[in-house]
Every structure is written in structure tokens, then in C-alpha cells.
Design an enzyme around this catalytic site. Structure first.
Site, PDB file in Angstrom:
ATOM      1  N   ASP A 344       0.776  -1.184  -0.222  1.00 35.74           N
ATOM      2  CA  ASP A 344      -0.121   0.091  -0.078  1.00 35.74           C
ATOM      3  C   ASP A 344       0.963   1.433  -0.104  1.00 35.74           C
ATOM      4  OD1 ASP A 344      -2.436   1.433   0.233  1.00 35.74           O
ATOM      5  OD2 ASP A 344      -2.277   1.533   2.516  1.00 35.74           O
ATOM      6  N   GLU A 347       2.643   4.937  -4.061  1.00 39.44           N
ATOM      7  CA  GLU A 347       2.846   5.785  -5.226  1.00 39.44           C
ATOM      8  C   GLU A 347       3.909   6.591  -5.120  1.00 39.44           C
ATOM      9  OE1 GLU A 347       0.161   5.539  -2.731  1.00 39.44           O
ATOM     10  OE2 GLU A 347      -1.068   4.422  -3.991  1.00 39.44           O
ATOM     11  N   ASP A 424      -8.906   3.722  -2.395  1.00 33.89           N
ATOM     12  CA  ASP A 424     -10.093   4.232  -1.220  1.00 33.89           C
ATOM     13  C   ASP A 424     -11.326   4.674  -1.976  1.00 33.89           C
ATOM     14  OD1 ASP A 424      -8.102   3.353   0.528  1.00 33.89           O
ATOM     15  OD2 ASP A 424      -7.676   5.239   0.920  1.00 33.89           O
TER      16      ASP A 424
HETATM   17  O1  MIG Z   1      -3.956   6.391   4.747  1.00 35.76           O
HETATM   18  O2  MIG Z   1      -3.440   0.880   5.755  1.00 35.76           O
HETATM   19  O3  MIG Z   1      -5.823   2.211   0.471  1.00 35.76           O
HETATM   20  O4  MIG Z   1      -6.763  -0.241   1.831  1.00 35.76           O
HETATM   21  O5  MIG Z   1      -7.029   0.071   4.692  1.00 35.76           O
HETATM   22  C1  MIG Z   1      -4.788   5.086   4.485  1.00 35.76           C
HETATM   23  C2  MIG Z   1      -4.680   1.719   5.922  1.00 35.76           C
HETATM   24  C3  MIG Z   1      -3.645   4.036   4.240  1.00 35.76           C
HETATM   25  C4  MIG Z   1      -4.849   3.043   2.247  1.00 35.76           C
HETATM   26  C5  MIG Z   1      -5.375   1.969   1.710  1.00 35.76           C
HETATM   27  C6  MIG Z   1      -6.238   1.087   2.489  1.00 35.76           C
HETATM   28  C7  MIG Z   1      -5.844   0.925   3.813  1.00 35.76           C
HETATM   29  C8  MIG Z   1      -5.321   1.934   4.588  1.00 35.76           C
HETATM   30  N1  MIG Z   1      -4.432   2.503   3.644  1.00 35.76           N
END
Ligand code: MIG
Length: 752
Positions: A344, A347, A424
Site C-alpha cells: 500500500d 505511489e 479508497d
Molecule cells: O492512509 O493501511 O488504500 O486499503 O486500509 C490509508 C490503511 C492507508 C490506504 C489503503 C487502505 C488501507 C489503509 N491505507
């Protein structure tokens, strides 16, 4: 010859003819166009192609879609003229309609909660790619082989504007859209077989903690007999959000947790982010610092940005020694009791930055294969290079298991390294409905394994939304229920018995259809055909299907018509499709699943997890064509491991013929050396009224009396759709307001 030398060669070939633009054929009806003064080193190696493009002759004079290079100030501009009435698709992970005509996309991967930044024009991934379909069904694909920050506008003129130097453009010409997708896969590679469990239903939440809560989720699934394969660990399992650590109090025994899950036929997936907490004494930071593995600023200091753990440094994945290091860390971590990885924030997302990411002048060092370059060049492939390392790490730890990596960030070609979800979204009907064209366009951009957070991530889901979303979402390639922190629970059972039953029925359908779904995934690994396909692929000459974005196809043989669609605002392909009556009782939520005339769809029985699937007991759903025949395919293998690479699989041809009043269906292994054992098969004879079953027969052939089909094709007016009106459901703005109030009351901060 190394890739680099090869590009160098092409480069000098381009230079020989002075400033003129060069173009070559690189495959049958595939052309590459080079700008004058092409700077190969600023673009290679391409993340898109699996082999360097080799000139194979001149581009014919009548070639239709050609790039024109120009400049707007410092920016590189490429325009391509297409017909005003061509339908455009692909362009990656995008909000809005399925048809991409008249749209704008920014290729600058961005953490985009609720798709609200820049009106959703820039999301988590970049696919500089357009699929065009002409009125006559013939089609083309356009690849901008460029990772630099850029944008795309689609109209009669397709226009790429890039902040980097001029790039090459590849144009594919084919007879239809499917053939374009196959050629894209030939050039950019296919995903490898995912483990079978990754196709099962999955349950996630931000976050399940402590580990006793994870066990409770597993136990509830099993107690309620709702099939599920995977439980997911979001960031709270970590020790202060430090990657590759576990919270010693809440997750003291990862191996024990995995053993617990395995005993109940569950798999575990854990989140790993790229940001490494700046903290002396933390082993990951110490190693990265000692070896100088982090992305730098031009003054030589490490780039520092705030993410979950606080100040973080970011591994420079453009360097192969950094990827090797990361693979090693991943491998050690995976050995502690992890079945899959979730990357996650790659980017990369940065909280204390105006741009939500690294400074554009940050420096990525590169290695013997790629030049040093700024973040402007390497930003869009930050996640791509990270998940390459993650995948390698999984293979290091478990050389005999198929790796599973889910990534939020990616780039065209990155389907080779990981599956993806669409970030999200919100628990709203807008986002639920939009998830169909989103997943379709990502699928039409070379990423077959993708899907949204089922039930929606941000804001509270409700009973109707979850029931309908699950009843539609289980036909998506990736099927995972996930919800944000601070929102109500949204597991299938939390909204009462009725919704629980709807979800169970829907999820059971996915498991029953698993033999067919697994076969589709295998097809994708061979020729790149999307698993989930737009309705127009069922008939690319029918103009009414070109904009259809509620109805979609699962492979060629099943058409999914969501129950909340309305008869007068959808279009379906013509022909004698029949709706499958998969249960005795209709709950008014399950999507209509219709079968193509002339097809055989292999279906199994319900299992609580893919491990428990009985591969040999099969119902062969037959919807014969007018001449009484039908055909189908079934692929089976061990469900994990790499035996399939050396022939350890079984591919069956399914065929049906009608003689007099009898129909005979046979199953015959035509490829692969795996002996699956004896089959136990029956026919499910499909008519518009119901499915009529033959008794089960041990063997390879079964015969039954045919049943008269009263109706030719589907009369949408006769289908009973749900009364719910999606256009009257709360909007994102309304839901956000409620959510903000709720968070204020509870003293929690919003998450974006
Ligand atoms: O700023 O890890 O898209 O699926 O639950 C949020 C927490 C960070 C974004 C992800 C989401 C995940 C969440 N992450």
C-alpha cells in the site's frame, strides 16, 4: 545482447536519418514510432515490454493511426488523430464512464481517498494506453512508452503531454478489440498463474487487531458457513507501523496465527508499505542507512517524508541492490507466517507534502540498466519496482508457491508482478456502480486481476448497499470486502439475517463457478484476455453495447446483469442467452447470470474454501446453440506451485451434441499430463425457465433428454429487477458529511 545495448542500437538507427522521425513494424500490424532526437537513455528499460522491440520492416503508407510530435513550451506533445465515431477505452484506472471519449487523465500516481483530488483524474496507477474500437468493430491500441509525469486527453485527437523528453509510441492494429488485448499481452507479457486461493472470497478491514479478532473473523465465517479463503492484516499488526515488524502485544505469534488460519483453510495476507521509519536501532532503517539505500535529494541527503510511522525514508527501488535487499527483508518476513503481501501507499504517498508525494527533484540513482533520474521520471514506476522486489521476496521464501502480491500503485505492464485493487472508494452507490467501468477499463489496460473494495472503503456501508454490492461484486476478478477505520463493520453478517443470507448465496455462487473462473484466469495467463469483459466484446458490431457499463461479461460465456439495473437503461447482446436459475428461491438481490448459446460452463459444488473444492464433481451447464451443439473448456491443476509449467495440468475440451431427443455431453483431456482422477459429471440443461439436471455419471460422457426452451433470448421486460433506485441513494458528499460529524464526536481524525 543486453537490453540496453539493443536500445542503443535502435537509437543510433534513429539518429542516422538526421532529425526525421523513424518508424518500424515490430510485429504483424504493430508499429513503433520514434521521435526525432529520441533519447533512449531517458526511457529505457521500458517497464511495459518483456522484449526489446526489434525492427521488422517499414510501416506501410496506408497506416491509419500515427503520432505527430510537437512541443508546448518545455513539454513534449504527441497527438494521434482517430475517427470522431471511434469508441475509446482503457486509459488505466479511471473514474467515470466506460467509454473514455472526451476524458482527461493525469499520469501521476496519487493517493486519492474517495477519488476526490483533481476530480479523480489522477488515481493510484498509470496506464498510458488507449484502446480504440471503430464502428466496424476493427480496433487499435496506442501505447505511450513513457513513465514521466504526463497527461492524456481523449477525443478525435488523442493527446499526450509529458514533462519529460519525447518518447516512442507503439500502435497495434487488429480486427477487433479482443485481438488488440492479445497483442498487448504478447508485447507486455501476461500475469503468471495466481494461487487458486487468491480467487476465493476475501475479508479485510482497517484493521483487525489484536490477533484474537482475526481468529474471531475466521471462526465466524466457518460457523456461519459463508465461504471465504483469505483474512487480511492491515497496518495495525505492525509495531508502531514499522514495516517488517509485528506488534509484540497484539500479534505476538504470527506463525501461530497462520497455523490457526491454515487449520481452518484460511490464508493470511499482510500489508507492507514502502516508507521506512527514521529511527536508529530499527533494523530496516539501520540497514538502509548503512548501505545508502534510500531516495536522495539533490544535495545528497535522504528524502524524508511523513507517513504512518512518522518521518520516513524511502527505498530507491530503481537500484537492483535495493530491490535485492527488499526481497531479502520480504523473504524473512514471509517465512514468519505469511501467505500473501499487500503493498500500500507505494505511489509513494506522503502526508506532509503539498503534492501528497515526494518532491519532483528527488533523485533515484538507477543501476547498470537504467540511468539516474528525477522523481518526475521515476514516480509512476515507484510501486511497480517495489512490487517486483516483493514478488521476488515471496519466491525466495517459498520457491514452491505462487506469489500473491496486491499493490495499490502500478504502471502499464505491472500486471506481471501483482494484482491490484482500486484504492479508497466510498460506501456509496455512485462508487459501487462506477466500480464496473473502473474494473473493466483496468482490465482493458492489461491488468486482468483487479477489483474494488467490496462494500466500499470510506464512510458507512448499509444493509442494502452491502447486499447488492456483494451480489454483483463476486463476479469481479478480485473479490475482497474491505472497510476503513472509523466506519461500521461490514462483514456479511453484521446487517442481520437477510443480508447475511444474500451474501452467502452470492459468495457460494463464486465458489460454484470457480472451475469456470479458474479457467478464465488461466486463459489470461496465456493470451492476456481480461477475466471480466465489457458487454461489447460479446458482439463488437452492435453499437448499442459500446457504452454498456452495468451489464458485463465474465469470460465469453456468462453475462452478468446486476439486479439493481433497470430494464430500460441497459443493453444486452442479442442471441438465445438464457438466465441461469442457480437457486430454488430468488432473494431479489442476486445478479442475473445468463449463459451464451452454444456454450458449456463447468460448475462445481459449494465449498467453504478453494482448498475444499472437489475438482472432479462437476455440473456441465449446457445452453445449446440452434443446431444442438455446444462447447467449452476446463483447466485444472494443483492450484498452487509451478508444476503447470512442466505440463502438470489438465485441459479438457467440453462438447455437446444433440441426437433426436437426447443431448450428450463429453469431457476430454486434450492437453497437459496431469491425471486428475475420475470425473463425476452431470448435465445442467439450461433453458429460460430453469436448469434441468441429469443424474451424476462416473466417466467422461453423460446423456439426457433435451428440454424445450420456450423463449428465444432474454426479454428484459420479463426479468424481475430490484425496486431500489441507485440514483436516489445518498451521494458521496452526503455520506462524507455524516462521516465527518461521526469522527468529530468520537475524537478520531479523518484519514486523508
Ligand atoms: O492512509 O493501511 O488504500 O486499503 O486500509 C490509508 C490503511 C492507508 C490506504 C489503503 C487502505 C488501507 C489503509 N491505507
Amino acid at each position: 545482447m543486453t537490453k540496453r545495448l539493443f536500445t542503443g542500437l535502435l537509437f543510433s538507427a534513429a539518429c542516422l536519418s538526421a532529425m526525421a522521425q523513424q518508424a518500424y513494424m515490430v510485429d504483424k500490424d504493430v508499429a513503433v514510432f520514434y521521435p526525432a532526437n529520441y533519447d533512449a537513455a531517458a526511457h529505457s528499460p521500458s517497464p511495459v515490454f518483456v522484449h526489446e522491440l526489434v525492427p521488422q520492416g517499414n510501416v506501410p503508407g496506408n497506416w491509419k493511426v500515427k503520432p505527430v510530435y510537437s512541443k508546448e513550451g518545455d513539454k513534449t506533445v504527441v497527438t494521434l488523430n482517430v475517427n470522431a465515431d471511434d469508441d475509446l477505452y482503457g486509459t488505466g484506472e479511471v473514474v467515470g464512464d466506460l467509454r473514455r471519449n472526451g476524458k482527461e487523465v493525469n499520469f501521476w500516481n496519487t493517493d486519492n481517498y474517495g477519488y476526490m483530488k483533481e476530480q479523480g483524474k489522477q488515481l493510484y496507477q498509470s496506464h498510458p494506453w488507449v484502446l480504440g474500437v471503430r464502428k466496424d468493430g476493427s480496433a487499435y491500441g496506442i501505447i505511450a512508452d513513457n513513465t514521466w509525469k504526463s497527461s492524456l486527453t481523449t477525443n478525435q485527437q488523442i493527446k499526450f503531454v509529458s514533462e519529460g523528453p519525447a518518447f516512442r509510441v507503439i500502435v497495434i492494429e487488429r480486427a477487433n478489440a479482443k485481438e488488440v488485448m492479445k497483442e498487448l499481452a504478447k508485447l507486455s507479457g501476461t500475469m503468471e498463474m495466481p494461487p487458486l486461493w487468491a480467487l476465493g472470497f476475501q475479508q479485510c478491514r482497517y484493521s483487525y487487531n489484536p490477533d484474537s479478532r482475526v481468529k474471531e473473523i475466521i471462526d465466524t465465517y466457518r460457523a456461519k458457513n459463508i465461504p471465504c479463503d483469505v483474512v487480511w492484516m492491515d497496518i495495525d499488526y505492525m509495531d508502531q507501523f514499522k514495516v517488517f515488524t509485528y506488534d509484540p502485544k497484539q500479534f505476538p505469534d504470527p506463525q501461530g496465527l497462520q497455523d490457526y488460519a491454515h487449520a481452518k483453510n484460511f490464508k493470511t495476507v499482510y500489508m507492507i508499505d514502502p516508507g521506512v521509519k527514521v529511527e536508529d536501532g530499527y533494523f530496516v532503517y539501520d540497514q538502509g542507512k548503512a548501505n545508502d539505500y534510500f531516495v536522495k535529494m539533490p544535495d545528497g541527503t535522504n528524502y524524508t517524508g511523513r507517513v504512518w510511522p512518522g518521518d520516513c525514508n524511502f527505498p530507491d527501488y530503481t537500484r537492483h541492490e535495493v530491490r535485492t535487499w527488499w526481497s531479502g527483508l520480504t523473504s524473512d518476513f514471509v517465512k514468519k507466517g505469511v501467505d500473501g503481501l499487500w503493498n500500500d501507499m507505494n505511489e509513494p504517498a506522503v502526508f506532509d507534502s503539498q503534492t501528497f508525494t515526494m518532491d519532483t527533484e528527488a533523485v533515484h540513482w538507477g543501476d547498470e540498466n537504467r540511468d539516474k533520474g528525477s522523481h518526475l521520471r521515476y514516480h509512476n514506476v515507484y510501486g511497480y519496482n517495489m512490487i517486483k522486489a516483493s514478488r521476488e521476496g515471496m519466491l525466495l521464501a517459498k520457491p514452491n508457491n505462487r506469489p500473491f502480491v496486491l499493490s495499490r500503485d502500478n504502471f502499464l505492464g505491472g500486471h506481471r508482478y501483482g494484482a491490484t485493487w482500486t484504492g479508497d472508494n466510498m460506501s456509496t452507490w455512485d462508487h459501487f456502480q462506477m466500480s464496473i467501468p473502473m474494473t473493466l477499463n483496468l482490465s482493458l489496460s492489461g491488468q486482468p486481476f483487479n477489483g474494488p473494495d467490496m462494500g466500499g472503503f470510506g464512510a458507512d456501508a448499509d444493509a442494502e448497499l452491502l447486499a447488492h454490492w456483494t451480489a454483483t461484486g463476486i463476479y469481479f476478478p478480485f473479490a475482497r470486502n474491505h472497510a476503513a477505520k472509523g466506519t461500521v463493520d461490514q462483514e456479511p453478517w453484521v446487517f442481520g439475517q437477510k443480508v447475511e443470507d444474500v451474501c452467502r448465496t452470492a459468495i457460494e455462487r463464486r465458489y460454484r463457478l470457480m472451475p469456470y473462473i479458474y479457467t478464465l484466469f488461466q486463459e489470461a495467463t496465456v493470451n492476456g484476455m481480461p477475466v471480466m469483459r465489457p458487454a461489447f466484446m460479446a458482439d463488437d458490431k452492435d453499437p448499442a453495447l459500446r457504452g454498456e457499463q452495468k451489464v458485463f461479461m465474465l469470460g465469453d460465456d456468462l453475462m452478468i446483469i446486476p439486479r439493481w439495473a433497470k430494464a430500460d437503461n441497459i443493453h444486452i447482446p442479442s442471441g438465445d442467452w438464457d438466465v441461469l436459475q442457480l437457486e430454488d428461491k430468488d432473494d431479489m438481490y442476486q445478479a442475473f447470470v445468463a449463459q451464451r448459446p452454444g456454450s458449456i460452463v463447468p460448475m462445481g459444488n459449494v465449498a467453504q474454501s478453494t482448498i475444499e473444492l472437489d475438482q472432479n464433481t462437476l455440473t456441465l451447464l449446457v445452453n445449446p446453440a440452434e443446431d444442438g451443439t455446444a462447447t467449452g473448456v476446463l483447466y485444472q491443476d494443483a492450484g498452487d506451485g509451478f508444476g503447470y509449467r512442466t505440463g502438470e495440468y489438465a485441459k479438457f475440451q467440453l462438447s455437446a451434441k444433440t441426437e433426436g431427443d437426447n443431448i450428450t455431453v463429453s469431457i476430454k483431456q486434450v492437453d497437459g499430463k496431469m491425471d486428475m482422477g475420475q470425473k463425476n459429471i452431470r448435465i445442467g440443461f439450461v433453458t429460460d425457465g430453469k436448469i434441468t439436471y441429469s443424474p451424476y455419471v462416473q466417466g467422461n460422457e453423460v446423456t439426457m433428454k433435451t428440454v424445450k426452451d420456450k423463449q428465444m433470448g432474454i426479454d428484459l421486460k420479463k426479468l424481475k429487477f430490484s425496486d431500489i433506485d441507485p440514483s436516489k441513494q445518498p451521494t458521496i458528499q452526503e455520506k462524507l458529511k455524516i462521516q465527518v460529524e461521526k469522527m468529530k464526536k468520537s475524537g478520531q481524525a479523518m484519514e486523508w
